[in-house]
Scaffold this active site. Structure first.
Site, PDB file in Angstrom:
ATOM      1  CD  GLU A   1      -2.787   1.360   2.379  1.00 42.02           C
ATOM      2  OE1 GLU A   1      -3.695   2.230   2.339  1.00 42.02           O
ATOM      3  OE2 GLU A   1      -2.589   0.616   3.360  1.00 42.02           O
TER       4      GLU A   1
ATOM      5  CD  GLU B   1       2.580   7.927   5.299  1.00 39.57           C
ATOM      6  OE1 GLU B   1       2.920   9.111   5.085  1.00 39.57           O
ATOM      7  OE2 GLU B   1       1.564   7.408   4.804  1.00 39.57           O
TER       8      GLU B   1
ATOM      9  CG  ASP C   1       9.254  10.512  -2.396  1.00 39.35           C
ATOM     10  OD1 ASP C   1       8.475  10.019  -3.229  1.00 39.35           O
ATOM     11  OD2 ASP C   1       9.443  11.738  -2.308  1.00 39.35           O
TER      12      ASP C   1
ATOM     13  CG  ASP D   1      -1.648  15.276  -1.313  1.00 35.64           C
ATOM     14  OD1 ASP D   1      -2.450  15.994  -1.942  1.00 35.64           O
ATOM     15  OD2 ASP D   1      -0.773  15.745  -0.555  1.00 35.64           O
TER      16      ASP D   1
ATOM     17  CE  LYS E   1      -1.846  25.843  -5.173  1.00 38.79           C
ATOM     18  NZ  LYS E   1      -0.822  26.723  -4.552  1.00 38.79           N
TER      19      LYS E   1
ATOM     20  CG  ASP F   1     -13.169  11.748  -0.522  1.00 36.69           C
ATOM     21  OD1 ASP F   1     -11.937  11.648  -0.690  1.00 36.69           O
ATOM     22  OD2 ASP F   1     -13.706  12.715   0.048  1.00 36.69           O
TER      23      ASP F   1
ATOM     24  CD  GLU G   1      -6.837   4.646   9.542  1.00 39.28           C
ATOM     25  OE1 GLU G   1      -6.076   4.051  10.312  1.00 39.28           O
ATOM     26  OE2 GLU G   1      -6.668   4.665   8.301  1.00 39.28           O
ATOM     27  CE1 TYR G   2      -8.108  11.778   5.936  1.00 41.21           C
ATOM     28  CE2 TYR G   2      -6.384  10.299   5.134  1.00 41.21           C
ATOM     29  CZ  TYR G   2      -6.763  11.484   5.727  1.00 41.21           C
ATOM     30  OH  TYR G   2      -5.809  12.392   6.116  1.00 41.21           O
ATOM     31  CD  GLU G   3     -13.622   2.546   1.953  1.00 42.59           C
ATOM     32  OE1 GLU G   3     -14.508   1.893   1.377  1.00 42.59           O
ATOM     33  OE2 GLU G   3     -12.419   2.182   2.002  1.00 42.59           O
TER      34      GLU G   3
END
Length: 215
Positions: A43, A68, A96, A118, A122, A154, A195-197
């Site tokens: 991931e 991460e 990275d 992320d 821009k 999302d 967590e975001y989901e």
């Protein structure tokens, strides 16, 4: 939003036995660092690790590696490790994502997960998006021939961008996609939420998902 630095995060991450400090040294031999030789899924941008911990528990026949970039984020994940019963098929790397081909050898990875990456909104930052053509080329260097990329978000703008980047690729194609994952039974089966989901779906936001493979 600026990432909050957590004092002591660097030292705590470095001291964790499940975080690989020199990942490039394991290039081509990652399976030797796991208890069993099994397919490896990674991931990229794992955040606090809820998704990976769930995957590792649900699929003991697969080895997982969480990538991460920030120690302050990775710290939150390693704090979830049960010292008395740590996962045997899960490791972490702080790096990275642009360096993936220097850490993993060709045909070493079977699947790549990109969850709520992320969006880099821009236009001048488009190449930094994890579904940009630049990153798709990196994934091509490390995935097995029938390897896949799974992407959830999302952010509809980022999802549309991702569909366009894959459609324009000479290598990749979208094999499945949905603009509302939680109401698409064939793609939602076995879904483990990040967590975001959990947060976004509880607010009524539709979750988009795509699966890509080589043509």
């Amino acid at each position: 939003m600026r990432l909050r630095n957590i004092p002591g995060a660097d030292a705590a991450v470095a001291a964790c036995p499940y975080v690989i400090e020199e990942p490039a040294a394991l290039r081509g031999k990652w399976n030797t660092h796991f208890e069993k030789e099994q397919p490896i899924h990674i991931e990229v941008g794992m955040g606090k690790g809820q998704f990976l911990f769930g995957q590792a528990a649900a699929h003991p026949d697969i080895n997982y590696i969480g990538i991460e970039r920030y120690t302050s984020v990775l710290l939150r994940a390693i704090q979830k490790i049960d010292a008395k019963n740590p996962p045997k098929n899960l490791l972490f790397v702080c790096m990275d994502a642009a360096e993936l081909p220097s850490v993993f050898a060709p045909d070493e990875i079977s699947r790549i997960y990109l969850n709520f990456s992320d969006p880099w909104p821009k236009d001048r930052h488009a190449r930094r998006r994890l579904t940009s053509s630049e990153f798709l080329a990196r994934y091509d260097q490390i995935l097995v021939p029938d390897g896949t990329i799974e992407f959830k978000t999302d952010n509809r703008g980022l999802f549309d961008f991702s569909l366009e980047e894959i459609d324009a690729s000479d290598v990749w194609e979208v094999t499945a996609h949905t603009f509302d994952l939680h109401h698409t039974p064939e793609m939602f089966a076995g879904n483990i939420m990040t967590e975001y989901e959990e947060k976004f779906s509880s607010q009524g936001n539709p979750i988009c998902k795509l699966i890509a493979a080589r043509k």
